[in-house]
Design a protein around this motif. Structure first.
Motif, PDB file in Angstrom:
ATOM      1  N   VAL A 139      -2.522  -8.474   0.145  1.00 13.57           N
ATOM      2  CA  VAL A 139      -1.596  -8.352  -0.987  1.00 13.57           C
ATOM      3  C   VAL A 139      -1.492  -6.884  -1.381  1.00 13.57           C
ATOM      4  O   VAL A 139      -0.405  -6.346  -1.564  1.00 13.57           O
ATOM      5  N   ALA A 140      -2.647  -6.214  -1.484  1.00 14.72           N
ATOM      6  CA  ALA A 140      -2.665  -4.803  -1.863  1.00 14.72           C
ATOM      7  C   ALA A 140      -1.898  -3.950  -0.850  1.00 14.72           C
ATOM      8  O   ALA A 140      -1.120  -3.075  -1.230  1.00 14.72           O
ATOM      9  N   ALA A 141      -2.097  -4.198   0.418  1.00  8.59           N
ATOM     10  CA  ALA A 141      -1.406  -3.427   1.461  1.00  8.59           C
ATOM     11  C   ALA A 141       0.105  -3.647   1.394  1.00  8.59           C
ATOM     12  O   ALA A 141       0.881  -2.694   1.538  1.00  8.59           O
ATOM     13  N   ALA A 142       0.529  -4.884   1.171  1.00  4.34           N
ATOM     14  CA  ALA A 142       1.964  -5.178   1.066  1.00  4.34           C
ATOM     15  C   ALA A 142       2.560  -4.513  -0.178  1.00  4.34           C
ATOM     16  O   ALA A 142       3.673  -3.970  -0.123  1.00  4.34           O
ATOM     17  N   LEU A 143       1.821  -4.533  -1.296  1.00  3.82           N
ATOM     18  CA  LEU A 143       2.289  -3.865  -2.510  1.00  3.82           C
ATOM     19  C   LEU A 143       2.448  -2.364  -2.285  1.00  3.82           C
ATOM     20  O   LEU A 143       3.457  -1.768  -2.628  1.00  3.82           O
ATOM     21  N   ARG A 144       1.422  -1.763  -1.705  1.00  4.17           N
ATOM     22  CA  ARG A 144       1.434  -0.315  -1.470  1.00  4.17           C
ATOM     23  C   ARG A 144       2.594   0.082  -0.565  1.00  4.17           C
ATOM     24  O   ARG A 144       3.317   1.040  -0.841  1.00  4.17           O
ATOM     25  N   GLU A 145       2.771  -0.674   0.525  1.00  3.92           N
ATOM     26  CA  GLU A 145       3.852  -0.385   1.467  1.00  3.92           C
ATOM     27  C   GLU A 145       5.205  -0.442   0.758  1.00  3.92           C
ATOM     28  O   GLU A 145       6.057   0.431   0.939  1.00  3.92           O
ATOM     29  N   ARG A 146       5.399  -1.464  -0.053  1.00  7.77           N
ATOM     30  CA  ARG A 146       6.670  -1.639  -0.769  1.00  7.77           C
ATOM     31  C   ARG A 146       6.885  -0.495  -1.769  1.00  7.77           C
ATOM     32  O   ARG A 146       7.973   0.051  -1.878  1.00  7.77           O
ATOM     33  N   LEU A 147       5.839  -0.129  -2.511  1.00  8.10           N
ATOM     34  CA  LEU A 147       5.964   0.943  -3.504  1.00  8.10           C
ATOM     35  C   LEU A 147       6.233   2.287  -2.848  1.00  8.10           C
ATOM     36  O   LEU A 147       7.039   3.084  -3.347  1.00  8.10           O
ATOM     37  N   LEU A 148       5.575   2.559  -1.738  1.00  4.38           N
ATOM     38  CA  LEU A 148       5.810   3.820  -1.029  1.00  4.38           C
ATOM     39  C   LEU A 148       7.238   3.901  -0.496  1.00  4.38           C
ATOM     40  O   LEU A 148       7.793   4.991  -0.367  1.00  4.38           O
ATOM     41  N   ALA A 149       7.834   2.753  -0.220  1.00  2.73           N
ATOM     42  CA  ALA A 149       9.223   2.707   0.230  1.00  2.73           C
ATOM     43  C   ALA A 149      10.205   2.817  -0.941  1.00  2.73           C
ATOM     44  O   ALA A 149      11.418   2.858  -0.734  1.00  2.73           O
ATOM     45  N   GLY A 150       9.670   2.838  -2.172  1.00  2.00           N
ATOM     46  CA  GLY A 150      10.519   2.975  -3.355  1.00  2.00           C
ATOM     47  C   GLY A 150      11.168   1.689  -3.807  1.00  2.00           C
ATOM     48  O   GLY A 150      12.139   1.709  -4.570  1.00  2.00           O
TER      49      GLY A 150
END
Length: 146
Positions: free
Chosen positions: A7-18
């Motif tokens: 979940v954390a990795a998916a959140l981080r990936e999405r946030l880094l993509a803006g």
């Protein structure tokens, strides 16, 4: 990878993509622009602070795509089981929040339940990553108003 880490990795990936990153039942994590601003210091000096970005937890957003598929990819779960597995992981997060009042999402931050709701303390390295384009900008002294 544990479901919580996925979940954390998916959140981080999405946030880094803006893009908005939904946490069903808790809200949506979003990047927020912080414009440059003048800060008056206790000693009377004024500083022009550079712009930047922060990450906040806001109300659920209808325009935020589910994280079920990215979550499933991080876990190695078949896509046809993604929604159910993601819902189960979110139930786990909610259970930990209810039991302990907080849950750490590695690479994202600390979700904490308060009397006012759930808040997020964002990890410094994630903030640094979303602020790369402002790297090198520093506060500048400004003259007092005339």
């Amino acid at each position: 990878m544990t479901p919580l880490d996925a979940v954390a990795a998916a959140l981080r990936e999405r946030l880094l993509a803006g893009r908005p990153a939904p946490l069903p039942g808790l809200g949506t994590l979003v990047r927020q622009h912080v414009p440059s601003r003048i800060e008056e210091r206790p000693d009377g000096t004024r500083m022009l602070l550079p712009p930047g970005e922060t990450i906040g937890l806001g109300p659920a957003r209808a325009d935020a795509d589910s994280l079920a598929q990215p979550f499933a990819a991080f876990c190695g779960i078949p896509s046809d089981r993604a929604e159910a597995a993601y819902a189960q992981a979110m139930d786990q997060i909610e259970a930990v929040l209810s039991a302990t009042g907080e849950v750490r999402l590695v690479g994202v931050g600390l979700l904490r339940r308060t009397s006012g709701g759930v808040v997020l303390g964002v990890e410094a390295d994630l903030l640094a990553a979303v602020n790369r384009r402002y790297e090198g900008l520093t506060p500048v002294a400004t003259p007092p108003p005339t």
